[in-house]
Enzyme design. Structure first.
Site, mmCIF file in Angstrom:
data_model
loop_
_atom_site.group_PDB
_atom_site.id
_atom_site.type_symbol
_atom_site.label_atom_id
_atom_site.label_comp_id
_atom_site.label_asym_id
_atom_site.label_seq_id
_atom_site.Cartn_x
_atom_site.Cartn_y
_atom_site.Cartn_z
ATOM 1 N N ARG A 151 0.848 -1.205 0.000
ATOM 2 C CA ARG A 151 0.000 0.000 0.000
ATOM 3 C C ARG A 151 0.874 1.241 0.000
ATOM 4 N NH1 ARG A 151 -5.308 -1.775 2.888
ATOM 5 N NH2 ARG A 151 -6.552 -1.201 1.111
ATOM 6 N N GLN B 258 -1.214 2.875 -5.772
ATOM 7 C CA GLN B 258 -2.598 3.244 -5.449
ATOM 8 C C GLN B 258 -3.579 2.956 -6.575
ATOM 9 O OE1 GLN B 258 -2.743 7.240 -3.915
ATOM 10 N NE2 GLN B 258 -2.404 6.535 -1.827
ATOM 11 N N ASP C 132 -4.761 -0.593 -6.438
ATOM 12 C CA ASP C 132 -5.195 -1.070 -5.130
ATOM 13 C C ASP C 132 -6.668 -1.508 -5.129
ATOM 14 O OD1 ASP C 132 -5.713 -1.517 -2.498
ATOM 15 O OD2 ASP C 132 -4.887 0.367 -1.767
ATOM 16 N N SER D 165 -8.692 -1.440 -1.769
ATOM 17 C CA SER D 165 -9.272 -0.138 -1.417
ATOM 18 C C SER D 165 -10.500 0.172 -2.262
ATOM 19 C CB SER D 165 -8.252 0.985 -1.607
ATOM 20 O OG SER D 165 -7.275 0.917 -0.616
ATOM 21 N N TYR E 126 -1.481 -0.495 8.958
ATOM 22 C CA TYR E 126 -2.500 -1.486 9.329
ATOM 23 C C TYR E 126 -2.589 -1.656 10.830
ATOM 24 C CZ TYR E 126 -2.942 -3.061 4.593
ATOM 25 O OH TYR E 126 -3.214 -3.123 3.268
HETATM 26 P P1 NAD Z 1 -8.599 -3.149 7.029
HETATM 27 O O1 NAD Z 1 -9.737 -3.506 6.127
HETATM 28 O O2 NAD Z 1 -7.491 -4.133 7.240
HETATM 29 O O3 NAD Z 1 -9.210 -2.745 8.460
HETATM 30 C C1 NAD Z 1 -10.253 -1.804 8.606
HETATM 31 C C2 NAD Z 1 -10.032 -0.940 9.829
HETATM 32 O O4 NAD Z 1 -10.297 -1.675 11.012
HETATM 33 C C3 NAD Z 1 -8.624 -0.404 9.963
HETATM 34 O O5 NAD Z 1 -8.654 1.014 9.962
HETATM 35 C C4 NAD Z 1 -8.155 -0.953 11.318
HETATM 36 O O6 NAD Z 1 -7.317 -0.050 12.021
HETATM 37 C C5 NAD Z 1 -9.479 -1.156 12.034
HETATM 38 N N1 NAD Z 1 -9.403 -2.069 13.198
HETATM 39 C C6 NAD Z 1 -8.720 -3.239 13.344
HETATM 40 N N2 NAD Z 1 -8.920 -3.756 14.584
HETATM 41 C C7 NAD Z 1 -9.757 -2.913 15.244
HETATM 42 C C8 NAD Z 1 -10.338 -2.906 16.549
HETATM 43 N N3 NAD Z 1 -10.083 -3.859 17.447
HETATM 44 N N4 NAD Z 1 -11.168 -1.859 16.863
HETATM 45 C C9 NAD Z 1 -11.429 -0.880 15.963
HETATM 46 N N5 NAD Z 1 -10.895 -0.828 14.732
HETATM 47 C C10 NAD Z 1 -10.071 -1.832 14.366
HETATM 48 O O7 NAD Z 1 -7.912 -1.807 6.587
HETATM 49 P P2 NAD Z 1 -7.997 -0.989 5.207
HETATM 50 O O8 NAD Z 1 -9.215 -0.155 5.236
HETATM 51 O O9 NAD Z 1 -7.787 -1.898 4.063
HETATM 52 O O10 NAD Z 1 -6.720 -0.056 5.312
HETATM 53 C C11 NAD Z 1 -6.200 0.396 6.527
HETATM 54 C C12 NAD Z 1 -5.255 1.560 6.266
HETATM 55 O O11 NAD Z 1 -4.251 1.227 5.312
HETATM 56 C C13 NAD Z 1 -5.898 2.779 5.643
HETATM 57 O O12 NAD Z 1 -6.734 3.516 6.418
HETATM 58 C C14 NAD Z 1 -4.629 3.510 5.236
HETATM 59 O O13 NAD Z 1 -4.004 4.140 6.324
HETATM 60 C C15 NAD Z 1 -3.784 2.407 4.721
HETATM 61 N N6 NAD Z 1 -3.903 2.406 3.249
HETATM 62 C C16 NAD Z 1 -2.887 2.971 2.525
HETATM 63 C C17 NAD Z 1 -2.983 2.999 1.137
HETATM 64 C C18 NAD Z 1 -1.884 3.604 0.301
HETATM 65 O O14 NAD Z 1 -1.090 4.343 0.791
HETATM 66 N N7 NAD Z 1 -1.843 3.266 -0.956
HETATM 67 C C19 NAD Z 1 -4.067 2.446 0.497
HETATM 68 C C20 NAD Z 1 -5.084 1.879 1.266
HETATM 69 C C21 NAD Z 1 -4.970 1.852 2.638
#
Ligand code: NAD
Length: 380
Positions: free
Chosen positions: A120, A125, A128, A131, A225
């Protein structure tokens, strides 16, 4: 280079890996689509032909002729048997739960790329797919809740009296959670959200929602993450969240830990504490669910509270889900084959990150870890 597009076979999977618009722009590649592959997403064979693609009704022939096979779900084992040695596949390979497919692809000498393992980083992006699909799930999850809730989302002042806005609680404010917040806000609900990563607080607030501050210290994960929290943490989290869950009309849960079972954030007593008619949409149901009472793939009512455990929510928005997925997948394809032929640079973070099998072996340490940790979860 010959690109093959499979018709999906997993029940409920309505998406297709390539849409006509995107196929038309794939210059330098010969595209063949399995007959009927786009139908459930709203794309006819005729539309693919007009976009310059060929349509093949013999699945085995399509697979056998492909240099790169595109799919959404992992290719079934029967198809792997028809792939040529040295051919490549791109899709959601789901290594954590599809160990047999990974092994079969390796044994067949196929180079398999898994979109879940794409790093990520900014450069990736546009590829991705996790996402793009999570964003659709967040949007649709809120609509599913609004549809079931016997209340309005917005505040309404009418001659017959004032109706207060619905209260929505979003647990997990990653890509799906943030889109859920934005959608619920657009519908006029009062929204609050919680995530273990304090970094998302500003994003939550900028969408007009309140960020719940719980008196808890989470373990930091890597690469943005979350990581798995201790059982003590989760117990305390549930205690602190209980009151907010009880106050909500709708709870949308999206909390996931890559490669692990989703943490239980809403227990049975918490569900029993909710008002009758309230709705929980559990978008983590594909990995077991964030609510103890979720039955993945089922919608049910427990003491007057609706529990929606619909799995594969992006497939219910199949047209746009396919369009975005097709762009993600072709951006990765062009990265792997910049001049129309696969040119794999294993020093490259993107190629190395998402390549699971190559040269007869499972080459991804991350995929091996996911397979191992899934096996461990099953043993537990
Ligand atoms: P995910 O689907 O793995 O998880 C969803 C959310 O659940 C996350 O925000 C995580 O912190 C939260 N979570 C996990 N355990 C928890 C708990 N016990 N209580 C409450 N919340 C909890 O995550 P995702 O949406 O695929 O992506 C997470 C992060 O990755 C994004 O928000 C971002 O910071 C990063 N990301 C970066 C890029 C990039 O730079 N290209 C792209 C996508 C995502």
């Amino acid at each position: 280079m010959k690109i093959g597009v499979l018709s999906e076979t997993v029940p409920g999977e309505r998406r297709v890996a390539l849409v006509p618009d995107v196929a038309a722009k794939l210059t330098g590649f010969e595209v063949t689509v399995q007959a009927g592959a786009g139908e459930a997403a709203g794309f006819t064979d005729e539309a693919y032909r007009e976009a310059g693609a060929a349509v093949e009704s013999d699945r085995a022939r399509l697979v056998g002729a492909s240099d790169v096979l595109l799919s959404v779900q992992p290719p079934p084992l029967a198809d792997v048997a028809h792939l040529r040695k040295g051919a490549a596949t791109i899709g959601f390979l789901q290594p954590a739960t599809q160990a047999a497919a990974v092994e079969a692809l390796a044994a067949r000498g196929v180079t398999a790329f898994s979109l879940e393992l794409l790093p990520r980083i900014s450069r990736a992006q546009s590829m991705d797919a996790l996402s793009s699909q999570a964003s659709l799930a967040g949007y649709k999850g809120v609509l599913m809740a609004a549809n079931r809730l016997g209340k309005f989302f917005p505040m309404l002042m009418t001659a017959a009296g004032t109706i207060p806005p619905a209260r929505v609680l979003v647990l997990g404010a990653g890509v799906a959670g943030l889109q859920a917040i934005a959608t619920a806000r657009r519908l006029g609900a009062v929204v609050e959200a919680y995530d273990v990563r304090p970094a998302v607080k500003e994003e939550v607030k900028s969408l007009g929602a309140k960020f719940l501050e719980l008196d808890l210290e989470a373990q930091e994960g890597q690469g943005g993450y979350a990581r798995e929290q201790s059982e003590e943490f989760l117990t305390r989290q549930r205690e602190l969240l209980g009151e907010r869950v009880a106050a909500a009309d709708v709870v949308v849960t999206t909390a996931a830990i890559p490669g692990r079972r989703a943490p239980v954030l809403v227990t049975a007593p918490m569900v029993h504490g909710m008002r009758r008619g309230s709705v929980i949409v559990d978008l983590a149901s594909d990995t077991g669910g964030n609510c103890e009472l979720t039955e993945p793939g089922q919608v049910r009512e427990v003491q007057g509270v609706w529990l929606d455990g619909t799995t594969n929510v992006p497939a219910t928005v199949a047209l746009h889900a396919s369009q975005l997925y097709a762009r993600n997948v072709t951006n990765l394809l062009k990265h792997l084959a910049p001049e129309g032929e696969l040119k794999l640079d294993f020093e490259d973070e993107i190629t190395k990150g998402c390549c699971v099998t190559h040269g007869g072996q499972v080459v991804s340490e991350r995929a091996k870890q996911l397979i191992e940790s899934a096996a461990e979860n099953t043993r537990r």
